[in-house]
Design an enzyme around this catalytic site. Structure first.
Site, PDB file in Angstrom:
ATOM      1  N   CYS A 168       0.810  -1.221   0.000  1.00 55.22           N
ATOM      2  CA  CYS A 168       0.000   0.000   0.000  1.00 55.22           C
ATOM      3  C   CYS A 168       0.846   1.275   0.000  1.00 55.22           C
ATOM      4  O   CYS A 168       0.309   2.372  -0.175  1.00 55.22           O
ATOM      5  CB  CYS A 168      -0.921   0.002   1.209  1.00 55.22           C
ATOM      6  SG  CYS A 168      -0.036  -0.114   2.771  1.00 55.22           S
TER       7      CYS A 168
HETATM    8  C1  LIG Z   1       0.014  -4.769   3.519  1.00 54.44           C
HETATM    9  S1  LIG Z   1       1.107  -6.034   3.960  1.00 54.44           S
HETATM   10  C2  LIG Z   1       0.021  -7.430   3.984  1.00 54.44           C
HETATM   11  C3  LIG Z   1      -0.295  -7.863   5.361  1.00 54.44           C
HETATM   12  C4  LIG Z   1      -1.178  -9.103   5.461  1.00 54.44           C
HETATM   13  N1  LIG Z   1      -2.395  -8.944   4.730  1.00 54.44           N
HETATM   14  C5  LIG Z   1      -1.480  -9.444   6.904  1.00 54.44           C
HETATM   15  O1  LIG Z   1      -2.634  -9.549   7.285  1.00 54.44           O
HETATM   16  O2  LIG Z   1      -0.518  -9.581   7.680  1.00 54.44           O
HETATM   17  C6  LIG Z   1       2.001  -6.311   2.474  1.00 54.44           C
HETATM   18  C7  LIG Z   1       3.016  -7.429   2.602  1.00 54.44           C
HETATM   19  O3  LIG Z   1       3.595  -7.633   1.323  1.00 54.44           O
HETATM   20  C8  LIG Z   1       4.948  -7.970   1.498  1.00 54.44           C
HETATM   21  N2  LIG Z   1       5.628  -7.660   0.232  1.00 54.44           N
HETATM   22  C9  LIG Z   1       5.875  -6.452  -0.297  1.00 54.44           C
HETATM   23  N3  LIG Z   1       6.479  -6.568  -1.486  1.00 54.44           N
HETATM   24  C10 LIG Z   1       6.613  -7.892  -1.714  1.00 54.44           C
HETATM   25  C11 LIG Z   1       7.156  -8.648  -2.776  1.00 54.44           C
HETATM   26  N4  LIG Z   1       7.703  -8.049  -3.835  1.00 54.44           N
HETATM   27  N5  LIG Z   1       7.130  -9.984  -2.701  1.00 54.44           N
HETATM   28  C12 LIG Z   1       6.587 -10.603  -1.620  1.00 54.44           C
HETATM   29  N6  LIG Z   1       6.053  -9.939  -0.561  1.00 54.44           N
HETATM   30  C13 LIG Z   1       6.070  -8.603  -0.614  1.00 54.44           C
HETATM   31  C14 LIG Z   1       5.410  -7.122   2.669  1.00 54.44           C
HETATM   32  O4  LIG Z   1       6.547  -7.703   3.290  1.00 54.44           O
HETATM   33  C15 LIG Z   1       4.164  -7.123   3.542  1.00 54.44           C
HETATM   34  O5  LIG Z   1       4.228  -8.140   4.509  1.00 54.44           O
END
Ligand SMILES: C[S@@+](CC[C@H](N)C(=O)[O-])C[C@H]1O[C@@H](n2cnc3c(N)ncnc32)[C@H](O)[C@@H]1O
Length: 391
Positions: A110
């Site tokens: 986000c």
């Molecule tokens: C908004 S959080 C999601 C949290 C999740 N819905 C929860 O309830 O805990 C977005 C997640 O995406 C992961 N993320 C960001 N970029 C990523 C990527 N390129 N590949 C894998 N994970 C990624 C981040 O580490 C983060 O944990």
């Protein structure tokens, strides 16, 4: 065409129309974080077939809960039931996915859209020049390759309002209009062969926290599903106040835990006072008789003017200054503010820090909201099964 949506006063009786019987369905959880989608969907009978996340600390917290991995060390070792693939989303291949599953979920990054950031939108990159604003395209890639019957995605309201959209808050009515960025994202999801419905929901109906998020529900077009009944999801009647979730045993907690995670150092206290110009400290106060503002991944940063502090304990003890300075919410309190059950281990992973857990909690989805939307999707699944035999 730009879509507008309205949050209608919640109807506490609407849930009676939803078939509450347990159901078996499988889901995939991308950008899994600490597993907020999974907590919500397992509560209604879902089974996680695959999860993916790249952050090692989030993966440790996830595995500790869902795979009963007793090790608290940061580790990529897997137990037999471990469905979590610890990798970058860009490296996840269609062959990693099960041949059949019912629901794809994702809280995709986000940072490009949040109003607390520079709002670089679809062209945002992270510090390693990864295309963070384009992560929705990874969901497009997965939808095209796997074609599950349903999907459920989540993001911040900034995604809706960016570039020509708006959010209007009035008495009991909240109106949102999609801007061009949101329209582009919606068009991309629809182009995969889905009917896509979206809605902004404030979690304040199920947890003592003001947390507005946009949710996307997609159903494959050939299934001809009726629209989601969003009004049954936000519930207000039984939501506890913040006071109810504050720890009654705060002073009995291990003093190292309190000092490490909750108590302000003199330096932090000075900073807090300078941000809120001394006498206006009460602006930084959490009101125990109300709800918390949105918990963010940077909650435990006293440099932020958004951070709010406990200045009154559950039993009414005031913490206004030395020697009893304001304190941060404990990790358990943050978990409760998110509606994450007390059985969830929120201690810092060995080799990690409490800050990693605060971050994971602030990033998560509220499981109770996912459960509510999940019930609606389940109803659609059952309706399709009744009509077509199987999904
Ligand atoms: C908004 S959080 C999601 C949290 C999740 N819905 C929860 O309830 O805990 C977005 C997640 O995406 C992961 N993320 C960001 N970029 C990523 C990527 N390129 N590949 C894998 N994970 C990624 C981040 O580490 C983060 O944990």
């Amino acid at each position: 065409t730009a879509a507008a949506t309205t949050t209608i006063t919640p109807d506490d009786t609407a849930d009676a129309t939803i078939d509450q019987s347990p159901s078996n369905f499988t889901f995939v959880e991308l950008f899994a974080g600490i597993g907020g989608f999974r907590l919500g969907l397992e509560a209604i009978g879902g089974t996680c077939a695959l999860a993916s996340e790249r952050n090692p600390n989030a993966c440790t917290i996830y595995r500790r809960h869902f795979h009963r991995n007793n090790s608290t060390a940061i580790s990529t070792t897997t137990s037999p039931s471990d469905v979590l693939i610890e990798c970058d989303m860009l490296d996840l291949h269609p062959t990693d996915f099960p041949a059949h599953f019912h629901l794809l979920t994702a809280g995709f990054p986000c940072q490009p859209f949040t109003i607390r950031g520079p709002q670089s939108g679809l062209y945002d990159t992270d510090r390693n020049s990864n295309p963070r604003g384009q992560m929705y395209q990874e969901l497009v890639r997965v939808l095209n390759a796997t074609q599950p019957p349903f999907f459920l995605f989540e993001n911040v309201v900034g995604l809706v309002t960016m570039e020509g959209g708006y959010a209007r808050h009035g008495k009991g009515v909240h109106e949102f209009k999609a801007g061009s960025v949101m329209e582009e994202v919606l068009a991309a999801f629809r182009s995969c062969g889905y009917q896509v419905d979206w809605h902004v929901i404030n979690s304040g109906g199920v947890v003592p926290q003001y947390r507005e998020r946009v949710y996307f529900v997609g159903s494959r077009s050939d299934l001809s599903c009726p629209p989601i009944n969003w009004t049954s999801i936000e519930r207000r009647g039984s939501c506890p106040t913040l006071r109810n979730i504050l720890q009654s045993d705060y002073n009995a907690l291990d003093s190292s835990v309190r000092t490490e995670s909750c108590e302000l150092t003199q330096r932090q206290y000075d900073k807090l006072q300078s941000i809120h110009s001394g006498h206006a400290l009460h602006k930084a106060r959490l009101d125990p008789n109300s709800y918390a503002p949105t918990l963010t991944s940077g909650y435990r940063q006293p440099a932020s003017s958004y951070t709010r502090y406990v200045m009154e304990e559950r039993d009414g003890t005031l913490r206004h200054g030395d020697p009893l300075r304001p304190r941060f919410l404990t990790l358990r309190e943050c978990a409760r503010v998110m509606g994450i059950p007390d059985g969830f281990d929120v201690s810092a992973p060995v080799g990690g820090e409490v800050g990693h857990v605060y971050k994971g909690l602030g990033n998560a989805v509220v499981p109770g909201i996912i459960e509510g939307i999940g019930k609606e999707i389940l109803r659609s699944m059952k309706e399709v099964e009744g009509r077509k035999g199987q999904l």
